[in-house]
Design a protein around this motif. Structure first.
Motif, PDB file in Angstrom:
ATOM      1  N   SER A 192       0.831  -1.210   0.000  1.00 37.88           N
ATOM      2  CA  SER A 192       0.000   0.000   0.000  1.00 37.88           C
ATOM      3  C   SER A 192       0.862   1.256   0.000  1.00 37.88           C
ATOM      4  O   SER A 192       0.565   2.231  -0.696  1.00 37.88           O
ATOM      5  N   VAL A 193       1.936   1.221   0.781  1.00 34.72           N
ATOM      6  CA  VAL A 193       2.854   2.363   0.798  1.00 34.72           C
ATOM      7  C   VAL A 193       3.482   2.534  -0.583  1.00 34.72           C
ATOM      8  O   VAL A 193       3.556   3.651  -1.119  1.00 34.72           O
ATOM      9  N   ALA A 194       3.896   1.411  -1.191  1.00 34.13           N
ATOM     10  CA  ALA A 194       4.485   1.468  -2.532  1.00 34.13           C
ATOM     11  C   ALA A 194       3.512   2.111  -3.522  1.00 34.13           C
ATOM     12  O   ALA A 194       3.898   2.977  -4.313  1.00 34.13           O
ATOM     13  N   ALA A 195       2.246   1.704  -3.463  1.00 33.49           N
ATOM     14  CA  ALA A 195       1.248   2.220  -4.407  1.00 33.49           C
ATOM     15  C   ALA A 195       1.122   3.737  -4.293  1.00 33.49           C
ATOM     16  O   ALA A 195       1.009   4.434  -5.312  1.00 33.49           O
ATOM     17  N   VAL A 196       1.164   4.246  -3.080  1.00 31.51           N
ATOM     18  CA  VAL A 196       1.024   5.701  -2.878  1.00 31.51           C
ATOM     19  C   VAL A 196       2.314   6.433  -3.261  1.00 31.51           C
ATOM     20  O   VAL A 196       2.309   7.384  -4.052  1.00 31.51           O
ATOM     21  N   VAL A 197       3.433   5.976  -2.733  1.00 28.42           N
ATOM     22  CA  VAL A 197       4.709   6.681  -2.917  1.00 28.42           C
ATOM     23  C   VAL A 197       5.115   6.707  -4.393  1.00 28.42           C
ATOM     24  O   VAL A 197       5.520   7.742  -4.924  1.00 28.42           O
ATOM     25  N   ASN A 198       4.992   5.535  -5.062  1.00 29.02           N
ATOM     26  CA  ASN A 198       5.482   5.437  -6.436  1.00 29.02           C
ATOM     27  C   ASN A 198       4.684   6.305  -7.414  1.00 29.02           C
ATOM     28  O   ASN A 198       5.164   6.620  -8.493  1.00 29.02           O
ATOM     29  N   GLN A 199       3.442   6.670  -7.032  1.00 28.39           N
ATOM     30  CA  GLN A 199       2.600   7.494  -7.905  1.00 28.39           C
ATOM     31  C   GLN A 199       2.700   8.976  -7.583  1.00 28.39           C
ATOM     32  O   GLN A 199       2.089   9.788  -8.269  1.00 28.39           O
ATOM     33  N   ASP A 200       3.397   9.325  -6.519  1.00 29.16           N
ATOM     34  CA  ASP A 200       3.338  10.701  -6.028  1.00 29.16           C
ATOM     35  C   ASP A 200       4.326  11.600  -6.781  1.00 29.16           C
ATOM     36  O   ASP A 200       5.550  11.448  -6.630  1.00 29.16           O
ATOM     37  N   PRO A 201       3.831  12.533  -7.602  1.00 22.98           N
ATOM     38  CA  PRO A 201       4.733  13.386  -8.382  1.00 22.98           C
ATOM     39  C   PRO A 201       5.593  14.283  -7.491  1.00 22.98           C
ATOM     40  O   PRO A 201       6.678  14.708  -7.898  1.00 22.98           O
ATOM     41  N   ALA A 202       5.134  14.555  -6.280  1.00 27.73           N
ATOM     42  CA  ALA A 202       5.923  15.385  -5.361  1.00 27.73           C
ATOM     43  C   ALA A 202       7.196  14.672  -4.913  1.00 27.73           C
ATOM     44  O   ALA A 202       8.115  15.283  -4.363  1.00 27.73           O
ATOM     45  N   VAL A 203       7.260  13.374  -5.142  1.00 30.49           N
ATOM     46  CA  VAL A 203       8.411  12.578  -4.690  1.00 30.49           C
ATOM     47  C   VAL A 203       9.275  12.145  -5.874  1.00 30.49           C
ATOM     48  O   VAL A 203      10.505  12.183  -5.815  1.00 30.49           O
ATOM     49  N   GLY A 204       8.596  11.730  -6.948  1.00 32.07           N
ATOM     50  CA  GLY A 204       9.325  11.342  -8.165  1.00 32.07           C
ATOM     51  C   GLY A 204      10.343  10.251  -7.889  1.00 32.07           C
ATOM     52  O   GLY A 204      10.046   9.264  -7.211  1.00 32.07           O
ATOM     53  N   ASP A 205      11.555  10.447  -8.385  1.00 32.26           N
ATOM     54  CA  ASP A 205      12.596   9.431  -8.231  1.00 32.26           C
ATOM     55  C   ASP A 205      13.311   9.495  -6.884  1.00 32.26           C
ATOM     56  O   ASP A 205      14.220   8.709  -6.635  1.00 32.26           O
ATOM     57  N   LEU A 206      12.900  10.441  -6.021  1.00 34.76           N
ATOM     58  CA  LEU A 206      13.594  10.540  -4.734  1.00 34.76           C
ATOM     59  C   LEU A 206      13.329   9.320  -3.855  1.00 34.76           C
ATOM     60  O   LEU A 206      14.139   8.963  -3.011  1.00 34.76           O
ATOM     61  N   LEU A 207      12.165   8.690  -4.071  1.00 29.34           N
ATOM     62  CA  LEU A 207      11.837   7.502  -3.277  1.00 29.34           C
ATOM     63  C   LEU A 207      10.960   6.551  -4.088  1.00 29.34           C
ATOM     64  O   LEU A 207       9.928   6.973  -4.628  1.00 29.34           O
ATOM     65  N   LYS A 208      11.397   5.322  -4.194  1.00 31.72           N
ATOM     66  CA  LYS A 208      10.577   4.267  -4.798  1.00 31.72           C
ATOM     67  C   LYS A 208      10.550   3.099  -3.814  1.00 31.72           C
ATOM     68  O   LYS A 208      11.539   2.832  -3.126  1.00 31.72           O
ATOM     69  N   VAL A 209       9.417   2.415  -3.778  1.00 36.14           N
ATOM     70  CA  VAL A 209       9.269   1.269  -2.882  1.00 36.14           C
ATOM     71  C   VAL A 209       8.744   0.101  -3.700  1.00 36.14           C
ATOM     72  O   VAL A 209       7.750   0.240  -4.414  1.00 36.14           O
ATOM     73  N   VAL A 210       9.408  -1.048  -3.608  1.00 34.74           N
ATOM     74  CA  VAL A 210       8.888  -2.222  -4.319  1.00 34.74           C
ATOM     75  C   VAL A 210       8.924  -3.450  -3.427  1.00 34.74           C
ATOM     76  O   VAL A 210       9.795  -3.604  -2.576  1.00 34.74           O
ATOM     77  N   PHE A 211       7.929  -4.306  -3.634  1.00 29.74           N
ATOM     78  CA  PHE A 211       7.921  -5.627  -3.009  1.00 29.74           C
ATOM     79  C   PHE A 211       8.077  -6.642  -4.133  1.00 29.74           C
ATOM     80  O   PHE A 211       7.179  -6.803  -4.963  1.00 29.74           O
ATOM     81  N   VAL A 212       9.232  -7.301  -4.179  1.00 26.62           N
ATOM     82  CA  VAL A 212       9.488  -8.300  -5.225  1.00 26.62           C
ATOM     83  C   VAL A 212       8.825  -9.615  -4.800  1.00 26.62           C
ATOM     84  O   VAL A 212       9.187 -10.175  -3.761  1.00 26.62           O
ATOM     85  N   PRO A 213       7.840 -10.089  -5.570  1.00 27.47           N
ATOM     86  CA  PRO A 213       7.136 -11.303  -5.141  1.00 27.47           C
ATOM     87  C   PRO A 213       7.983 -12.564  -5.291  1.00 27.47           C
ATOM     88  O   PRO A 213       8.929 -12.592  -6.074  1.00 27.47           O
TER      89      PRO A 213
END
Ligand SMILES: *Cc1c(COP(=O)(O)O)cnc(C)c1O
Length: 872
Positions: free
Chosen positions: A660-681
């Motif tokens: 859920s955090v990944a879904a929000v953070v990765n879409q947030d233009p205010a953050v861009g490439d400064l932070l990405k979160v992934v869960f590798v299945p």
């Protein structure tokens, strides 16, 4: 309770050994006698033709094509990567089997003392690449495969993982088997051949969902079925007590039913040696005789039902890591496996016609955790009930044979079996356990008289409703050595769970064997370019068998040219991981960001929860910044991976929160490439082989005193990745080796945990303010419906934060800031990275296995003579 009178040794009839040989299998002498019966020319022909196939390009290509056209029965141009893989695998397998035969034949003749490593898990991963590299055939096979029109990497990636393990414990067994083979130790592993390994993990709607692991669907070329080796294993029934002709009380177990154990052999080739060891995995099958009984009574359905029950025993690996399931089927697995393995070990011993008192000089058995502890009871039973030894003679043999590795101090992981269930399945074994306990407690009472509390604490039987068998106590009492898996952990077990046993037995019985990893798979195979650079730099590849040679890289730290090459390889590995992330998570990440990785089983003690809480904190901090402030933020990609036990509700909520955090953070233009979160299945060994070489920093952040050792910490640092971690497990020894400037340490110490927990429970310590801000953001619904996370957040409040996330949070934030600051200076970071790799020699599984061999097993290496190749 059982008849507690021990049979007196002088009254016991000792039949000569040859009368007791009721097994098949030829001794070397008998084999030579057979050979003498054949005509000379025939023997010569066999000897000539049974030599190994040559390893030149042409012969190898011929063997691949041969397997395509005959074994697979496919047309040459009608092939995909998978059939190419199958053909190459079969050709590789032929070469493995030749080495296996050579090794095992020579070992039978030499008949040295062997070690048997009993492990309910072997997390081997893929075999082909590793087998080719270890046999020195990767180059010629790659060339052959490319010429035949296939890409070697694609072919290698067609293989499915052998995932017969949960995590660290199973992977440790796999690394140890690699080292034992490489160092020419006579060693066999014994385990179970599960039809389904650890489940496949998919993420649906942010949640973990489990799917069966159909790993045997396409046949498994890496095993040799030994359908002729079939061992009967009994269950249930009753115990017959009789007086024998000498007036001695005899116990005879009459099982109610039985199943067959069928052997499957998995060859394990050493690196740079002809030696090829074996892992024997057992599969359960119905006993034909038993089937027929029901069948002849006209009860067809019952006979089929019984057959299904028999096959169920080795159907599935229990997916729990560091928790005890307590299921009847699991106990059946454990007995099935230990009984089959001991029968096999004793059959091999009997071929040598030695006396039973020599058994511990020929056989060492290592218990990987308490899972195989029943082997102690089974050996005692066989020696007393079937081989007619006195109780004391048998017990002396047993305790000189076994050694026990403890893997955890977590109470929820301690194996216990309820006495009624145990009695129903293994009535004779229960009697023997009660007798072992009685004689043991009598000796304790003698040494420390009048201490009821002590006897209760040390007893193998826990007085609960119903009574429970404490398997760890049984393992300690039945072994001559007990070891922990890192210095801190070995210390802790002496102070906590085995404290009374140290007082009774003395310190010498309790030793440390710090875990290790094989540099062949975890550097040479997973990071071929770094391996090549190291070999080029050191001028030879001796480091692959003697990892302390890596120290030679220290000289290169100040060489800017070398650092450039080093960093370039790290970047290529990050690109490779970015591609995997794109395919599996559909997220684009920049290889220029700092790669921050936590991959391991999801567990509260490992604190992935703390990691994602910090990610939220970081996200909120970035969101609150001005554009100018943002310009100085170090971009990060935070990678998570790992499976949660299907019944572990809180761990599964952590996965959901990460997604859920990944879904929000990765879409947030205010953050861009400064932070990405992934869960590798679906984290597994082959995913680890991509992830490990690509980390800048990895997280090993367990609450101090909870992680026994950790081994992924070693994998990352060996590949030049720095770590952020707590003073726990092997992190402490890694720090000692690489120096405190090359590791980011934070958090409380193991000996502070008790007081901190006490304070939180009784003195209402306020929550860390930054953490409070993060919790409030979750509760406001920033990351999906906050109701979902209520049980998770309750672990911090109602649960009084047992894993001390709040207590460690401020120092965790500070350590992360130090990581960012250090990463800014790329030249300095590269120096740290090189120093990491250069000083990891200690953590080779070769070192670990040598320590076990010299200090516990008392075994010596024995090299296999190359018997030459088939002449064209
Ligand atoms: C090494 C390894 C582990 C162990 O990881 P820890 O971080 O030490 O718990 C677990 N799973 C896989 C696939 C591994 O390769």
């Amino acid at each position: 309770m059982a008849d507690s009178k021990k049979p007196e040794s002088h009254t016991v009839p000792r039949r000569p050994m040859h009368h007791r040989r009721n097994f098949t299998g030829l001794t070397t002498k008998e084999l030579d006698a057979e050979k003498a019966k054949w005509p000379k020319e025939t023997v010569q022909l066999w000897e000539q033709l049974s030599k190994k196939e040559a390893n030149d390009l042409h012969t190898i290509q011929k063997s691949i094509v041969h397997h395509v056209t005959t074994t697979l029965a496919r047309a040459a141009y009608n092939m995909d990567n998978f059939s190419a893989y199958q053909a190459v695998a079969l050709s590789t397998r032929d070469r493995l089997i030749s080495r296996w035969n050579e090794t095992q034949g020579q070992l039978s003749k030499a008949d040295p003392k062997r070690v048997y490593y009993l492990s309910l898990e072997f997390l081997l991963g893929r075999s082909m690449d590793n087998a080719l590299l270890n046999m020195g055939l990767k180059g010629v096979y790659s060339q052959g495969v490319e010429q035949l029109g296939f890409n070697m990497e694609d072919v290698i990636e067609s293989e499915v993982d052998a995932a017969l393990g949960n995590g660290g414990l199973g992977r440790l067994a796999a690394c140890y088997m690699d080292s034992l083979a490489t160092l020419d130790y006579p060693a066999w592993g014994y385990g179970l051949r599960y039809n389904y390994g650890i489940f496949q993990q998919r993420i649906v709607d942010g949640y973990q969902t489990e799917y069966p692991d159909y790993w045997l669907n396409f046949d498994n070329p890496w095993e040799l079925p030994r359908l002729d080796i079939s061992i009967p294993i009994g269950f249930g029934g009753h115990v017959q007590t009789t007086q024998d002709e000498y007036g001695v009380t005899r116990h005879n177990w009459i099982p109610a039913n039985s199943v067959q154990a069928i052997a499957y052999d998995v060859p394990i080739p050493g690196y740079g040696t002809e030696n090829c060891n074996n892992i024997r995995l057992w599969r359960s099958k119905p006993t034909r005789v038993f089937d027929l009984t029901s069948f002849n009574e006209g009860n067809y359905e019952k006979s089929v039902e019984d057959a299904t029950q028999a096959e169920k025993i080795t159907s599935v690996l229990y997916p729990n890591d560091n928790t005890m399931a307590g299921k009847e089927l699991r106990l059946k697995q454990q007995y099935f496996w230990t009984a089959a393995s001991l029968y096999d070990i004793m059959r091999r011993f009997k071929k040598s016609m030695r006396e039973w008192s020599d058994f511990p000089d020929q056989v060492a058995i290592q218990l990987n955790d308490t899972h195989p502890t029943l082997a102690i009871v089974e050996l005692q039973r066989l020696l007393v009930d079937e081989e007619m030894l006195s109780w004391d003679d048998a017990w002396d043999i047993v305790t000189r044979t076994f050694a026990f590795t403890n893997h955890t101090v977590l109470p929820e992981a301690m194996e216990k079996w309820s006495v009624p269930m145990f009695e129903y399945l293994l009535p004779r074994h229960l009697q023997i356990i009660f007798d072992i306990n009685l004689f043991f407690l009598q000796k304790v009472e003698k040494k420390f008289p009048n201490d009821r509390g002590l006897l209760n604490r040390m007893s193998i039987i826990e007085e609960a409703q119903p009574q429970q068998i404490r398997m760890a106590h049984l393992a300690v009492v039945g072994s001559h050595k007990v070891n922990g898996v890192a210095a801190l952990h070995s210390d802790l077990i002496k102070k906590t769970i085995f404290h009374d046993f140290v007082d009774y037995y003395g310190e010498e019985k309790f030793v440390n064997k710090t875990n290790g990893i094989t540099p062949r798979r975890w550097l040479h195979q997973a990071n071929p370019q770094l391996s090549a650079l190291i070999t080029e730099t050191l001028g030879n590849d001796r480091w692959l068998k003697e990892l302390s040679q890596l120290r030679g890289l220290d000289k290169k730290v100040e060489n800017a040219e070398f650092r450039k090459k080093w960093t370039a390889i790290k970047r290529l590995n990050k690109v490779r991981l970015a591609e995997l992330i794109k395919t599996r998570c559909d997220v684009e990440v920049s290889p220029d960001a700092l790669f921050d990785i936590q991959v391991k089983r999801i567990h509260e003690y490992k604190r992935q929860f703390m990691n994602i809480l910090y990610v939220i904190h970081r996200y909120r901090t970035i969101k609150s910044m001005t554009a100018a402030q943002k310009a100085s933020v170090q971009p990060r990609v935070v990678v998570f991976g790992g499976k949660a036990a299907p019944g572990y509700y809180i761990a599964k909520l952590v996965i959901k929160l990460i997604n859920s955090v990944a879904a929000v953070v990765n879409q947030d233009p205010a953050v861009g490439d400064l932070l990405k979160v992934v869960f590798v299945p679906d984290y597994n060994v082959s995913v680890a082989e991509i992830i490990v070489p690509a980390s800048d920093i990895s997280q090993h952040i367990s609450t101090a005193g909870t992680e026994a050792s950790g081994t992924s910490n070693m994998k990352f640092v060996l590949n030049g990745g720095l770590i952020i971690g707590t003073m726990d497990g092997a992190n402490i020894e890694i720090l000692e080796e690489i120096g405190e400037d090359n590791i980011f340490i934070f958090g409380c110490l193991a000996d502070e945990v008790e007081d901190l927990r006490h304070a939180q429970r009784y003195r209402n310590v306020p929550m860390d303010p930054a953490l409070q801000g993060v919790i409030s953001a979750i509760e406001r619904g920033t990351f999906d419906d906050p109701k979902i996370y209520q049980p998770l957040i309750s672990t911090l409040t109602v649960g009084k934060d047992f894993y001390l996330i709040s207590a460690d949070f401020a120092s965790y934030i500070a350590a992360n800031q130090q990581v960012d600051a250090a990463y800014k200076d790329q030249e300095e970071w590269a120096k740290k990275s090189i120093r990491c790799t250069a000083n990891m020699g200690k953590f080779s599984s070769d070192r670990a296995v040598k320590e076990y061999a010299d200090q516990i097993w008392n075994i010596k290496p024995i090299s296999v003579v190359d018997e030459g190749y088939l002449q064209a």
